[in-house]
Motif scaffolding. Sequence first.
Motif, PDB file in Angstrom:
ATOM      1  N   ARG A   1       1.348  -0.882  -0.293  1.00  0.00           N
ATOM      2  CA  ARG A   1      -0.161   0.087   0.018  1.00  0.00           C
ATOM      3  C   ARG A   1       0.744   1.774  -0.110  1.00  0.00           C
ATOM      4  O   ARG A   1       0.843   1.950   1.134  1.00  0.00           O
ATOM      5  CB  ARG A   1      -0.856   0.028   1.942  1.00  0.00           C
TER       6      ARG A   1
ATOM      7  N   SER B   1       2.141  -0.456   5.656  1.00  0.00           N
ATOM      8  CA  SER B   1       2.028  -0.225   4.056  1.00  0.00           C
ATOM      9  C   SER B   1       1.145  -1.549   3.853  1.00  0.00           C
ATOM     10  O   SER B   1       1.440  -1.764   2.746  1.00  0.00           O
ATOM     11  CB  SER B   1       2.865   0.157   3.823  1.00  0.00           C
TER      12      SER B   1
ATOM     13  N   ARG C   1       5.386  -6.491  -1.504  1.00  0.00           N
ATOM     14  CA  ARG C   1       4.245  -6.845  -2.244  1.00  0.00           C
ATOM     15  C   ARG C   1       4.036  -8.665  -2.380  1.00  0.00           C
ATOM     16  O   ARG C   1       5.274  -8.753  -2.016  1.00  0.00           O
ATOM     17  CB  ARG C   1       3.795  -6.814  -4.161  1.00  0.00           C
TER      18      ARG C   1
ATOM     19  N   ASN D   1      -4.819  -8.306  -6.979  1.00  0.00           N
ATOM     20  CA  ASN D   1      -5.477  -6.650  -7.539  1.00  0.00           C
ATOM     21  C   ASN D   1      -6.635  -6.871  -7.076  1.00  0.00           C
ATOM     22  O   ASN D   1      -7.139  -5.320  -7.767  1.00  0.00           O
ATOM     23  CB  ASN D   1      -5.341  -6.659  -8.744  1.00  0.00           C
TER      24      ASN D   1
END
Length: 454
Positions: free
Chosen positions: A263, A282, A286, A453
Motif C-alpha cells: 500500500r 503499509s 508486495r 489486485n
Amino acid sequence: MTVTAEELNEAGPEKILAPVLSATWDTPDSWTLDVYRAHGGYRALGKALAMAPDDVIAYVKESGLRGRGGAGFPTGMKWQFIPQGDGKPHYLVVNADESEPGTCKDIPLLFANPHALIEGIVIACHAIRSNHAFIYLRGEVVPVLRRLQSAVAEAYAAGYLGKGALGAGGDLEITVHAGAGAYICGEETALLDSLEGRRGQPRLRPPFPAIAGLYACPTVVNNVESIASVPAIIDRGKEWFRSMGSEKSPGFTLYSLSGHVARPGQYEAPLGVTLRELLDLSGGMRPGHQLKFWTPGGSSTPLLTEEHLDVPLDYEGVGAAGSMLGTKALQCFDETTCVVRAVTRWTEFYAHESCGKCTPCREGTYWLVQLMRDIEAGKGLLSDIDKIADIADNINGKSFCALGDGAASPIFSSLKYFRDEYEQHITGRGCPFDPAKSTAWADDDTSAHLEVNA
C-alpha cells in the motif's frame, strides 16, 4: 490524531502515525476555506499577528522545525538571517517545484490542504517583515495549480491576504507562479532566476538569498511542508511539537512510501520512525517478495539495504547510516529489481536534467550514462566499474549545485552494496534479471496477480 514520544513507545503499529497536515485529506472538500476553518484553520494566524515578528522567529526556532525540502536546515534560523532595517523589500518564496524522483508529498498537500500553506505564508511574512510572497509550483500539475489559485482567491476574499492582512497598514500579496518543469529549478537559486524570467541555473554564492535573493533583495526560500507546518506549531505550541520525533529532529513529517510495497502512499509520522514500522503499516512488500534496497530521500540520496530497516528516519539516524533523509521519499525495491538497471535510469534522469552550467556535472553525467548503458547491456569491461566510480568522484562536491552530488550518490552506494551485480552483468554479458518481473505487480502466476489486485 497526534501522538507524543511517550505514547509511541507504548503503541502498536496503528498508533505510529501522527496526522497533522494530512488529518483532513479524506474530508469532503478538504481544500476549501470553510472546511479548513472548521478544523481550526487560521486560528494560529491571530496568535502570530499578536506577537512581535522577532518573537515569531524565536518561537519557530525554539520549536526545532527543520526544513522539509531536503537539507534539514533550521527554519527559524533561516528566517533570522534576513537583515532588518535595510530599507529593501523582503520576499518569501515557497519552493513547490517538487521533482525529486520518488518524492510526492508537497503536491498532495497542496491538492488536499492548500490553506495550511497560505496560513503559514502569512505567519512567515509577518515574521520576516515581507509584503509579497511567491509560490513557485511545478507547471505540469494543472489541477493543483487551479486548486491553489482558488484557495488564494478565497483567502483574499476573506481578508487573510491583501490590504491589512498583516495588521494595520500591513498588506500582503501572494503570486502563484507555474514553472515549466525543470528539475534544476528545485535548487533555490535556479528557482529565483526562473522566477525573474531567466533560464533556471544555479547562482554563484555568496551572496546568499537571505542577502541578495529575488530581485537582489533579502529572500527566504522554504519548502511547502516547512511553511505548512508553522500554523500547527503556533497553535498547539512548541512543546507539543518537540514531544514528537527526536531531540535534534523534532516534530512530524510526511513520508512518501512507493515502489514494490502493498500500500504505497503518504504516511505522516514523527521523525525517527523506521522503515520497518512504515512497512508494517503499509502491508509490507508486495506478496511473495522481500526488500532488496531502498532510498531514504529520493534517488539523489545513497541507497540503503534490508540491514537498515531499523534505522531511525531522522536527519541524524539516516546520516549515521551513510545516507541522507532528503525529502523522505522511501522508494522500496524487491529482489526482482536489477540495481544496475535502476541506477542507469536515475543517471539518465540527472544527465537529462543537468542545466549544463558547470563542466563536472555536464560532462560527468553524460559519460556516466554511456558507461552505465554498456554495463547494463553486458558490453562493458570490468575496468568500467572503477571508471564510473572515478567519474562520480570527480562530480561529487565539485559541481555548481547539489544535482551533481545527487547523480553521484546512487553510483557510490550501489557499488558499495552491489558491486558483484555490476560484475555479473559484465562477465555474464547481459542483465540476469527479467525486466517484466520488476514491474509493480508482475508475478509468475497471472491468476495470483489478478487476485492480489482484485
